[in-house]
Scaffold this active site. Structure first.
Site, PDB file in Angstrom:
ATOM      1  N   HIS A  67       0.669  -0.967   0.037  1.00 17.45           N
ATOM      2  CA  HIS A  67       0.212  -0.138  -0.277  1.00 17.45           C
ATOM      3  C   HIS A  67       1.111   1.145  -0.044  1.00 17.45           C
ATOM      4  CE1 HIS A  67      -3.121   2.690   1.319  1.00 17.45           C
ATOM      5  NE2 HIS A  67      -3.882   1.755   0.355  1.00 17.45           N
ATOM      6  N   ASP A 121      -7.667  -5.095   0.223  1.00 20.88           N
ATOM      7  CA  ASP A 121      -8.393  -5.905  -0.631  1.00 20.88           C
ATOM      8  C   ASP A 121      -7.750  -7.291  -0.725  1.00 20.88           C
ATOM      9  OD1 ASP A 121      -7.808  -3.123  -3.296  1.00 20.88           O
ATOM     10  OD2 ASP A 121      -9.551  -4.099  -2.877  1.00 20.88           O
TER      11      ASP A 121
HETATM   12  C1  SDX Z   1      -6.201   0.312  -2.931  1.00 23.29           C
HETATM   13  O1  SDX Z   1      -5.027   4.211  -2.189  1.00 23.29           O
HETATM   14  C2  SDX Z   1      -5.607   4.235  -1.317  1.00 23.29           C
HETATM   15  O2  SDX Z   1      -5.869   4.524  -0.241  1.00 23.29           O
HETATM   16  C3  SDX Z   1      -6.233   3.067  -2.048  1.00 23.29           C
HETATM   17  C4  SDX Z   1      -7.137   2.592  -0.998  1.00 23.29           C
HETATM   18  C5  SDX Z   1      -8.204   3.081  -0.948  1.00 23.29           C
HETATM   19  O3  SDX Z   1      -8.818   2.514  -0.083  1.00 23.29           O
HETATM   20  O4  SDX Z   1      -8.868   3.826  -1.663  1.00 23.29           O
HETATM   21  O5  SDX Z   1      -6.122   1.733  -0.485  1.00 23.29           O
HETATM   22  C6  SDX Z   1      -7.657   0.847  -1.983  1.00 23.29           C
HETATM   23  O6  SDX Z   1      -5.954   0.389  -3.735  1.00 23.29           O
HETATM   24  C7  SDX Z   1      -6.017  -0.956  -2.090  1.00 23.29           C
HETATM   25  C8  SDX Z   1      -4.277  -1.026  -2.564  1.00 23.29           C
HETATM   26  C9  SDX Z   1      -5.292  -2.069  -3.806  1.00 23.29           C
HETATM   27  N1  SDX Z   1      -3.632  -2.531  -5.150  1.00 23.29           N
HETATM   28  C10 SDX Z   1      -2.877  -4.163  -4.630  1.00 23.29           C
HETATM   29  O7  SDX Z   1      -3.049  -4.635  -3.891  1.00 23.29           O
HETATM   30  C11 SDX Z   1      -1.887  -4.173  -5.805  1.00 23.29           C
HETATM   31  C12 SDX Z   1      -0.368  -4.354  -5.616  1.00 23.29           C
HETATM   32  N2  SDX Z   1      -0.354  -3.376  -4.729  1.00 23.29           N
HETATM   33  C13 SDX Z   1       0.850  -3.080  -5.591  1.00 23.29           C
HETATM   34  O8  SDX Z   1       0.399  -2.674  -6.884  1.00 23.29           O
HETATM   35  C14 SDX Z   1       1.405  -1.871  -5.261  1.00 23.29           C
HETATM   36  O9  SDX Z   1       2.100  -2.468  -3.576  1.00 23.29           O
HETATM   37  C15 SDX Z   1       0.731  -0.613  -4.901  1.00 23.29           C
HETATM   38  C16 SDX Z   1      -0.073   0.726  -5.993  1.00 23.29           C
HETATM   39  C17 SDX Z   1      -0.452  -0.703  -3.853  1.00 23.29           C
HETATM   40  C18 SDX Z   1       1.593   0.811  -3.928  1.00 23.29           C
HETATM   41  O10 SDX Z   1       2.169   0.727  -4.345  1.00 23.29           O
HETATM   42  P1  SDX Z   1       3.917   1.882  -4.305  1.00 23.29           P
HETATM   43  O11 SDX Z   1       3.072   2.593  -3.322  1.00 23.29           O
HETATM   44  O12 SDX Z   1       3.708   2.317  -5.622  1.00 23.29           O
HETATM   45  O13 SDX Z   1       4.906   0.944  -4.203  1.00 23.29           O
HETATM   46  P2  SDX Z   1       6.668   0.861  -4.531  1.00 23.29           P
HETATM   47  O14 SDX Z   1       6.194   0.557  -6.159  1.00 23.29           O
HETATM   48  O15 SDX Z   1       6.007   1.750  -4.493  1.00 23.29           O
HETATM   49  O16 SDX Z   1       6.806  -0.218  -3.925  1.00 23.29           O
HETATM   50  C19 SDX Z   1       7.794  -0.568  -3.002  1.00 23.29           C
HETATM   51  C20 SDX Z   1       8.337  -1.882  -3.511  1.00 23.29           C
HETATM   52  C21 SDX Z   1       9.366  -2.733  -5.208  1.00 23.29           C
HETATM   53  O17 SDX Z   1      10.066  -3.090  -4.531  1.00 23.29           O
HETATM   54  P3  SDX Z   1      11.139  -1.876  -4.843  1.00 23.29           P
HETATM   55  O18 SDX Z   1      11.806  -1.440  -6.030  1.00 23.29           O
HETATM   56  O19 SDX Z   1      11.765  -1.402  -3.330  1.00 23.29           O
HETATM   57  O20 SDX Z   1      12.550  -3.536  -4.525  1.00 23.29           O
HETATM   58  O21 SDX Z   1       7.711  -3.092  -2.734  1.00 23.29           O
HETATM   59  C22 SDX Z   1       6.978  -2.913  -4.015  1.00 23.29           C
HETATM   60  C23 SDX Z   1       8.066  -2.787  -5.302  1.00 23.29           C
HETATM   61  O22 SDX Z   1       8.359  -3.472  -6.044  1.00 23.29           O
HETATM   62  N3  SDX Z   1       5.873  -3.764  -4.008  1.00 23.29           N
HETATM   63  C24 SDX Z   1       5.667  -5.477  -3.886  1.00 23.29           C
HETATM   64  C25 SDX Z   1       3.651  -4.999  -3.853  1.00 23.29           C
HETATM   65  N4  SDX Z   1       3.869  -3.873  -3.760  1.00 23.29           N
HETATM   66  C26 SDX Z   1       4.962  -3.292  -3.657  1.00 23.29           C
HETATM   67  N5  SDX Z   1       5.817  -6.008  -4.367  1.00 23.29           N
HETATM   68  C27 SDX Z   1       5.597  -7.638  -4.872  1.00 23.29           C
HETATM   69  N6  SDX Z   1       4.182  -7.719  -4.232  1.00 23.29           N
HETATM   70  C28 SDX Z   1       3.156  -6.346  -4.353  1.00 23.29           C
HETATM   71  N7  SDX Z   1       1.790  -5.504  -3.755  1.00 23.29           N
END
Ligand code: SDX
Length: 427
Positions: free
Chosen positions: A308, A365
């Site tokens: 998140h 989710d």
């Molecule tokens: C919702 O914003 C809100 O409030 C949203 C929400 C709401 O109520 O409105 O809470 C609802 O949208 C919840 C989120 C649902 N999405 C998912 O579950 C999709 C999977 N999650 C990811 O796509 C991701 O975690 C996000 C999009 C939710 C957040 O992405 P960020 O903040 O841009 O995180 P990031 O890409 O900067 O990640 C930081 C690190 C990265 O690795 P490094 O580059 O540091 O090595 O964490 C890794 C990312 O690759 N990472 C993940 C991951 N999420 C982040 N690696 C594997 N699986 C994941 N799910």
């Protein structure tokens, strides 16, 4: 392009390099950079808005490090335990819980405006039967502008309140119709003998040839899902609504924009993606493979329902939903192997250095799809339920920003394209 101390840059241009710092009631303070460009010819660069407060808001507060979520100051856990979605919608819109008289009036208004104009129902015939419910909802909600835009003045507080009530009232019929149309069942109408959540369930799963008995355990579980999804400060879809509203667009068009943004798998579309992921995993034995894929940078796969932008601790909503999923499955005497896979996946991931280091926890989710599936919702309706709930937050932010005076939202950019050149026809 190098790195420089901001003071060095600003002081070269301007002897006063101070910027005001604004304190909120909770959470981080903010450096007010509104005059940065006019005073120093400098822009702040923050793609993804990781360090940017786009507005002041009093509606919802999230402390991602502590896993805290407050709606108008009330903890989400207490609202999920003691409140109802319509009461929470009133709270988000008006800032205070309704008195019994206000609640009765609000219930009556929602019930009075929960029917769709018959001509709106004809829109559904234009969609393919297999159209995704979110595609239908974007279209139908936007089309409400053709029915109500001209009869409202967004400068008038009563008209604004009515638009918000119309949207909250009509969303259950809009969402349910997108499902019944896809399965070839006649659209059902709201019946105000039911409460809000039960009305949506009877429109979803009822049929004209039999009395539909709504299971109170399922109705309560759905009401809790709606409370948990009602708002979440400046998430992508709410920011989309606010940005659209800043141009003075009518609320129906703004909420349609929010629905479109919510649909993305990185946002509200994740609940559907989680279930598809769990089905793909299939058995507990496959979990380690999926964890490795999620950690593999050359693989675009992400563990859906994990991580998140703000929560670097448990998302308090996911804890409530997991509990409700277990309760509903037990109530229905069902077992869902996907719940077992999800819980094992969570357990393994939370012990893995990659997830621990990045503070990746299950978000709202991760379990919601399992609960909705247990209740009989098809996968492609999961995000539609999310949109139904988030309409309460979207309209509350739409109402809140009507009082703002900074004009249209118009971000700048760091231009990295071609410099000036003159046209010569290509040979
Ligand atoms: C919702 O914003 C809100 O409030 C949203 C929400 C709401 O109520 O409105 O809470 C609802 O949208 C919840 C989120 C649902 N999405 C998912 O579950 C999709 C999977 N999650 C990811 O796509 C991701 O975690 C996000 C999009 C939710 C957040 O992405 P960020 O903040 O841009 O995180 P990031 O890409 O900067 O990640 C930081 C690190 C990265 O690795 P490094 O580059 O540091 O090595 O964490 C890794 C990312 O690759 N990472 C993940 C991951 N999420 C982040 N690696 C594997 N699986 C994941 N799910």
């Amino acid at each position: 392009m190098g790195t420089k101390n901001v003071n060095a840059i600003i002081s070269e241009e301007q002897n006063d390099n101070s910027l005001p710092v604004l304190d909120g009631t909770l959470g981080p303070s903010a450096v007010d950079i509104q005059t940065l460009y006019s005073r120093n010819g400098l822009l702040a660069y923050d793609p993804g808005f990781r360090s940017t407060a786009s507005c002041k808001s009093s509606i919802t507060f999230v402390d991602g490090d502590k896993g805290i979520l407050l709606y108008r100051g009330y903890p989400i856990e207490e609202l999920a335990e003691h409140s109802e979605f319509i009461e929470v919608a009133y709270l988000l819109m008006h800032g205070e819980l309704p008195s019994p008289g206000q609640r009765k009036q609000f219930d009556e208004a929602i019930g009075y405006y929960n029917l769709l104009h018959e001509q709106v129902l004809s829109f559904y015939r234009g969609f393919r039967r297999d159209a995704h419910p979110m595609a239908i909802m974007v279209g139908v909600v936007g089309a409400l502008s053709a029915f109500y835009h001209d009869v409202m003045n967004i400068r008038d507080a009563n008209d604004r309140e009515l638009a918000a009530i119309r949207l909250i009232g009509k969303m259950p019929m809009i969402a349910a119709a997108s499902y019944t149309y896809s399965v070839g069942r006649p659209q059902r109408y709201p019946n105000n003998k039911y409460d809000y959540a039960s009305n949506f369930l009877q429109m979803m799963f009822g049929a004209p040839n039999r009395e539909h008995i709504v299971d109170p355990v399922l109705a309560r579980a759905l009401d809790i899902i709606l409370i948990l999804h009602a708002d979440h400060e400046q998430n992508a879809s709410t920011s989309t609504v606010r940005l659209a509203a800043s141009s003075g667009a009518n609320p129906f068009a703004c909420i349609a924009a929010g629905i479109a943004s919510l649909w993305g798998p990185a946002h509200g579309g994740a609940n559907e993606a989680v279930l598809k992921m769990l089905m793909e995993i299939g058995t507990v034995e496959n979990i380690s493979k999926v964890i490795e894929r999620a950690k593999n940078k050359s693989d675009s796969f992400r563990l859906m329902g994990f991580g998140h932008r703000i929560y670097k601790n448990f998302d308090p909503r996911s804890l409530v939903i997991q509990k409700q999923a277990k309760k509903v499955l037990a109530h229905l005497g069902k077992e869902d192997p996907l719940l077992e896979i999800a819980m094992r996946l969570e357990e393994i991931a939370l012990k893995d250095e990659y997830f621990i280091e990045r503070k990746l926890y299950p978000n709202v989710d991760f379990y919601s799809g399992i609960l909705l599936r247990a209740m009989g919702f098809p996968m492609n309706m999961f995000t539609a339920v999310f949109a139904l709930a988030r309409t309460a937050g979207w309209v509350s932010h739409w109402l809140e920003l009507q009082g703002e005076s900074h004009g249209i939202d118009r971000p700048r950019q760091l231009y990295v394209g071609k410099t000036l050149r003159h046209y010569t026809a290509r040979k």
